[in-house]
Design an enzyme around this catalytic site. Sequence first.
Site, short mmCIF file in Angstrom:
data_model
loop_
_atom_site.label_atom_id
_atom_site.label_comp_id
_atom_site.label_asym_id
_atom_site.label_seq_id
_atom_site.Cartn_x
_atom_site.Cartn_y
_atom_site.Cartn_z
N PHE A 94 0.85 -1.20 0.00
CA PHE A 94 0.00 0.00 0.00
C PHE A 94 0.89 1.26 0.00
O PHE A 94 1.93 1.28 0.67
CB PHE A 94 -0.90 -0.03 1.24
CG PHE A 94 -1.99 1.00 1.23
CD1 PHE A 94 -3.14 0.81 0.47
CD2 PHE A 94 -1.86 2.16 1.97
CE1 PHE A 94 -4.14 1.76 0.47
CE2 PHE A 94 -2.86 3.12 1.96
CZ PHE A 94 -4.01 2.92 1.21
N ASP A 119 0.95 -5.32 7.89
CA ASP A 119 -0.16 -4.38 7.80
C ASP A 119 -1.44 -5.20 7.59
O ASP A 119 -1.57 -5.91 6.58
CB ASP A 119 0.05 -3.39 6.65
CG ASP A 119 -0.97 -2.26 6.69
OD1 ASP A 119 -2.11 -2.51 7.12
OD2 ASP A 119 -0.62 -1.13 6.29
N TYR A 169 -11.43 1.28 10.24
CA TYR A 169 -12.56 1.87 9.51
C TYR A 169 -12.97 1.09 8.26
O TYR A 169 -13.91 1.46 7.59
CB TYR A 169 -12.28 3.33 9.15
CG TYR A 169 -10.98 3.59 8.40
CD1 TYR A 169 -10.86 3.30 7.05
CD2 TYR A 169 -9.88 4.14 9.04
CE1 TYR A 169 -9.67 3.54 6.37
CE2 TYR A 169 -8.70 4.39 8.38
CZ TYR A 169 -8.60 4.09 7.04
OH TYR A 169 -7.44 4.32 6.38
#
Length: 424
Positions: free
Chosen positions: A133, A210, A235
């Site tokens: 990412f 991650d 989230y």
Amino acid sequence: MRLGHASSLYPVTDILARDLDAADPLARFRDRFVIEDELIYLDGNSLGRLPLSTRERLHRAIGEWGTDLIRGWDRWITLSREVGDVLATGVLDATPGEVVLSDSTSVNLYKLAAAACAARPGRRVIVTDDDNFPTDRYILQGLVEARGMELRVLKTDIDLGVSAEAVREALDPDVALVSLSHVAYRSGAVADLPAITAAAHQAGALALWDLSHSAGAVRVPLRSAGADLAVGCTYKHLNGGPGAPAFLYVRADLQAELRQPIWGWFGQRDQFDMGVEYDPVESIDRFQVGTPPVLGAYAALEGARLTAEAGIDAVAAKGAALGAYAIELCDTWLAPYGVVVASPRADARRGAHVTLRHPRAWQLSQALRAAGVIPDFRTPDRLRLGFGALYTRFVDVYAGLARLRDILTADSHLAFPERHARVT
Ligand SMILES: *Cc1c(COP(=O)(O)O)cnc(C)c1O
């Protein structure tokens, strides 16, 4: 699961989807969310839906601010640990005391990566991969520059994800840290966390994972793999709300040994003694920095509780089944239009999203939005469909892909701009 034959475009009905929903042990969880729309929401891996209990809890928390004022901190002070323990036991296969809510995923990655490098003095290399990412790659770039280290970047197939073999080949006695994503944000490919962690250990390095696309989507074998360090968002699949604080995990026996670079007062022993010198506690709290965002933490708590209540095994099984169904529909309906499945087909190798490749993926994503279906576009030509195990139904997958088929049949996506928007 066989649904029909690609030679005939309309043999498939939604009967199977309705049967799958009827047999879904998590179906009742959909009523626990605020769903006042007709949207087919396939983007819960970017921002999960709002749980009813979160709306209620946030109203209450705001009321407590109004009435309790500073006295509220008697409860709020331990909230980050409370959420951490729910994540540890209900979501992440870790032990209470190994997880805490703190900062953003980006900042936590920096804290833990820097702590890991400091714990391996003399070693000057961090290993990551070129499909990690973006924020992970940037954070690591900044860290190696500041520390005079080197970033060793593996070339990775963007659909298959990073392999344990490729990581093994990149390891040598210079490597301090391996930092990778567990579930690839674009393709959903699952990295072999146990094998890569073991390889890192064999080379004397630490491994930092991650889990942003894993937490609340798949089983994360932290304990059985003896994982060192991890970070992740609340989230996405955990439905913690926009900008909800992130979590970090540090294996219990590493906590006292590691020293993170941001010396804040929330890591300090006897915080309110206001001591002169920084003297961090030995627990996971030493990885906290400053005053936590209490409202966001309550939202993260409710989201994490919901996943824990459903059970991560059931959540993972549902995500895999929704993905398998989407892949089947894609093969049956969309392949004739040049749409290719760009995620691993084996359930065990895929997170809770499925990525499709098509040269006009950006226009297709806009046409889908106009048709009431919310996907994600991801570069270079990918359409990403995320499945929220607690609220996405099989009939949603059916209807979403049927609308994509209809768009392709009518070429209606060609009416949308070819240029990308700022937020995709
Ligand atoms: C979403 C995501 C992030 C986001 O990081 P923030 O600091 O919350 O912006 C980081 N890493 C991965 C792998 C992600 O999927």
